[in-house]
Design a protein around this motif. Sequence first.
Motif, PDB file in Angstrom:
ATOM      1  N   ASP A 108       4.261  -4.273  -2.869  1.00  0.00           N
ATOM      2  CA  ASP A 108       4.937  -5.403  -2.651  1.00  0.00           C
ATOM      3  C   ASP A 108       6.164  -4.896  -1.631  1.00  0.00           C
ATOM      4  O   ASP A 108       6.714  -5.622  -0.536  1.00  0.00           O
ATOM      5  N   ALA A 161      -4.077  -7.985  -7.779  1.00  0.00           N
ATOM      6  CA  ALA A 161      -4.568  -7.044  -6.818  1.00  0.00           C
ATOM      7  C   ALA A 161      -6.022  -6.744  -6.865  1.00  0.00           C
ATOM      8  O   ALA A 161      -6.590  -6.709  -7.793  1.00  0.00           O
ATOM      9  N   THR A 162      -6.353  -5.996  -5.619  1.00  0.00           N
ATOM     10  CA  THR A 162      -7.646  -5.808  -5.677  1.00  0.00           C
ATOM     11  C   THR A 162      -7.803  -4.382  -5.153  1.00  0.00           C
ATOM     12  O   THR A 162      -6.711  -3.855  -4.540  1.00  0.00           O
ATOM     13  N   LEU A 175      -1.381  -0.269  -0.827  1.00  0.00           N
ATOM     14  CA  LEU A 175      -0.474  -1.331  -0.518  1.00  0.00           C
ATOM     15  C   LEU A 175       0.248  -2.069  -1.675  1.00  0.00           C
ATOM     16  O   LEU A 175      -0.144  -2.461  -2.577  1.00  0.00           O
ATOM     17  N   PRO A 224       5.167  -3.427  -7.047  1.00  0.00           N
ATOM     18  CA  PRO A 224       3.770  -3.616  -7.729  1.00  0.00           C
ATOM     19  C   PRO A 224       2.662  -3.603  -6.682  1.00  0.00           C
ATOM     20  O   PRO A 224       2.732  -3.928  -5.298  1.00  0.00           O
ATOM     21  N   ILE A 225       1.457  -3.276  -6.952  1.00  0.00           N
ATOM     22  CA  ILE A 225       0.181  -2.931  -6.113  1.00  0.00           C
ATOM     23  C   ILE A 225      -0.293  -4.178  -5.748  1.00  0.00           C
ATOM     24  O   ILE A 225      -0.524  -5.146  -6.567  1.00  0.00           O
ATOM     25  N   ARG A 226      -0.462  -4.256  -4.365  1.00  0.00           N
ATOM     26  CA  ARG A 226      -1.124  -5.461  -3.979  1.00  0.00           C
ATOM     27  C   ARG A 226      -2.728  -5.194  -3.553  1.00  0.00           C
ATOM     28  O   ARG A 226      -3.564  -6.139  -3.434  1.00  0.00           O
ATOM     29  N   ARG A 227      -3.020  -3.951  -3.219  1.00  0.00           N
ATOM     30  CA  ARG A 227      -4.481  -3.333  -2.914  1.00  0.00           C
ATOM     31  C   ARG A 227      -4.408  -1.909  -2.659  1.00  0.00           C
ATOM     32  O   ARG A 227      -3.446  -1.253  -2.310  1.00  0.00           O
TER      33      ARG A 227
END
Lengths: 388, 388
Positions: free
Chosen positions: B254, B232-233, B252, B148-151
Motif C-alpha cells: 500500500d 493480495a496475489t 508491491l 500491507p502487501i498488494r502483490r
Amino acid sequence: MKKLRFGIIGYGAQGSMYARFIEQGMVESMDLVAICDSDEVKQSQLVESFPNKKIYNDYKDMITSGEVDAIITTVPHYLHPEMAMFALNNGVHVLNEKPAGVYTKQVKALNDFVATNSDVTYAMMFNQRNNPLYQKIKKIVEDGEIGPIRRTNWIITTWWRPQPYYDQSAWRATWGGEGGGVLVNQAPHQLDLIQWIAGVPTKVYSKIKHGFRRDIAVEDEVTALMEYENGATGVFVTCTHDLLGTDRLEILGDKGKIVVEDSKTVTVKRLKESENILNKNMDMEDVKRLFMGQMNTKDLYSTEVFTEESAWGEQHSGVLENFARHILYGEDLLAPGAEGINGVRLANAIHLSTWTGEEIVLKDFDDDLYLNELNKRIKEEAKFDLRR
Amino acid sequence: MKKLRFGIIGYGAQGSMYARFIEQGMVESMDLVAICDSDEVKQSQLVESFPNKKIYNDYKDMITSGEVDAIITTVPHYLHPEMAMFALNNGVHVLNEKPAGVYTKQVKALNDFVATNSDVTYAMMFNQRNNPLYQKIKKIVEDGEIGPIRRTNWIITTWWRPQPYYDQSAWRATWGGEGGGVLVNQAPHQLDLIQWIAGVPTKVYSKIKHGFRRDIAVEDEVTALMEYENGATGVFVTCTHDLLGTDRLEILGDKGKIVVEDSKTVTVKRLKESENILNKNMDMEDVKRLFMGQMNTKDLYSTEVFTEESAWGEQHSGVLENFARHILYGEDLLAPGAEGINGVRLANAIHLSTWTGEEIVLKDFDDDLYLNELNKRIKEEAKFDLRR
C-alpha cells in the motif's frame, strides 16, 4: 491525390484527438468530412468549431448520408459492434475503436459478416501495433530469432487511475455501462500486443479482484496464467492501483530472450544455438564447471540493447493513414478487424475463469455462458439494461 | 570458549563444504568431531583426510555415540526427516538441510515432536536468510515501510541445469528418489524467502510442466499463482531450462514497492503516504492533469537504490554459527525448524494443483492426498519403493 472521406462517431477524448490529427494534416490520405455526437451541447460546439463539416446527432444518418466512405467508433465499448455492423451493412468501411466489443458474442457477428463481405474494410484502432518498438519485437519473434516461445511474462501496472477517474460518469467501471475494468478499458492494448507478438494462447486461468483498492464493481487487479499451443506458459498482470507502476515484458524462447522495460528499452539475448542443442552437447565436465562457477555462459549468447519510442500522435495517425491507404491502394492492414476478437476473448476468459474458478479453454469459449454471467452482474448492479 | 560438538551426516557437495568451513575456523562456536557417510570409498578417504575425527558408516551409531551434541543432514531429501527425528529422539540437536522433507506428512511428525520437546533444538539450513540483502528487505516489509502487501512477483529462473546434471545419478529428478524437480532441489531457497518476507499464502494454483525441456519425469518448469490472507496475489515462476535466467522479485505494498534484481540490486520506492490515502485525496483536476501528462507522480514518492551481496561461504557458515550460539547461549534462531514445513507445503501444493487441476487451500492441505498422488507417480516410475 485521392482522399478517404472520413466520419468520426463520438467526439470525446479520442474522437477529438483524431479530428485534430486529420485537420493538422497528419493523415495524408483522409478528409474529415463529418462528425457525430449525440450530446446536444457538443453538437452546437461542433457546428461552431467545424463550419465546413457535416455535424450529426444520429450516427445512422451520417452512415446512410452517402457522404462518408468510412467511420471510426469512438464511443462507449458496448456500442462498437452495433455501430460497426450498421456501417458495414451500409457499405461504409469501419475502423473500430478498441476493444472490438465487450463480449465475444457481439463481436463474432461482425467477424462473420466481414468473412463473407470482402467489399468493405473492417479494421481495429490498435495504435500500439504502430509503435516501432513492438513492430521490431514482433519481427524478431516472427523471424525465429529467439525460437519457439517457452514463456511470456508481462507485468503492466502503469495504468494507475485514482477514484475520481471512476466517479466522473455513471457508466464507468460498471458491468452494465462499461462491461469491466482494467481489462476492458486500459489493458486492451497489451492484450492485443501479447497475442500479436507471441500468439493466441489456448487456455487461461485467472485471479482477478473486483474493487480491490478502488470503490468500483469491476476489476482493478488482474493476474492471468496462460498456456500456449506448444505447452509454453504466460503470465499477464495488470491493475489500476499501482502508482509506482511496472511495465516489464519478458519473452523466453528456445534460442533467446527479449526483455522490454517501460515500453522503451529492449534487451535481446540471442543464444549461439538453440538451448535444446546447447543442452544436449553439454557433458559432465561442463556440469562440474557450472557448479564450480567456472562455466562462462556469456560465451554462449550475444546481447543487444536498444531503445525505441514513438512520437506523440504518430501511432494513431499512422493507423488512420494505413486504414485509408488500405482502402485506396490495397496496402496491408496493420490490424485487420477480425483480429479484434482475440483481445475481447482473452479479457472475457480472464473474467470467466475467476467467476467460475475454472481454467478456460479458449477454442471452446462459451460465448453464451459469458454473456449470461455478465448479465447476472448487470442485473445485480440494477442500473443498466441486460445485454443480448 | 564453549564449542558445540558437531557431526555431519552425508559427505557430498554440501557436507564437505560445511566441513571445510568449520575446519577453516569460519564457525567459531563449533567443533567438527564426526562425519558419517554410507559410501565405503568415501569412508576410507575420510579416515585418511580426517585422522582426528570419528568416521561412521551408520548415522544411528554416530547419533547414539554420545560424542556429538548436534548433527546436520546433508543427505538426499527424503532422508532429512527420518534422520532428524532419530537425532531429536536421542537428545541430539538437528540442523536440517533444505528442504525439510519431500512431503508434508513426514515433516509434520518432526514439527509435532519439537512442539512438545523444548530441550532439543531443531533448525533449518536456510542460508539465504543469512543474506544481508534479504534480511534488509524483510526488515523493510516487517517495519511496515511499504505497508500491507498488494502483490508479489518472483521470476527466479537462474537455476539452469543441463541434461548431464540430471543423468549423473539414478535418483536425481525422479519421484521416488528425489520427490520432484526444481521445486524440491533448486527453488526451496526462494520458496522459503518469499514466505519469510511476505508471509505464508492461503491458496495456490499452478501450471507446472514435467520434462518440458529436459528428459526427466519431474518438473523443470513452474508457474504458481498465490493468494494471501488479505486478498493480495503473488506469482512465482521458476525453471531449470533458462540459460539466460532471470532473477527479479517485486513486492508491491500500500505504501511502496521493492524491486530486487539479480539478488543484488534493490530499488525501494516509498510513497509519502499510503496509496489508499493519496487516492482518496485526488480530485477531478488531478485526474485531468494525469491525462494531460501534467501530474508529476515523482513528487509522491522517494527512491532508494542499494546493492548488497554476501561473500562466498558467509551465508552457510553464519547459519552454522547461529545454530551453535542458539544452543550454547540462547541466541535467536535465524530459521527455526518448524518453519521448514512452509516451503515443503508450498512445493507440494504447487505439484498438487497441477495434478488435480484445482486451486489448493493451504490451511486445509491434505497431506495424505498429496502422499497418495506422489506414490502413484513413484509406482509408475517403478524404480523406488513407495513412501508412507
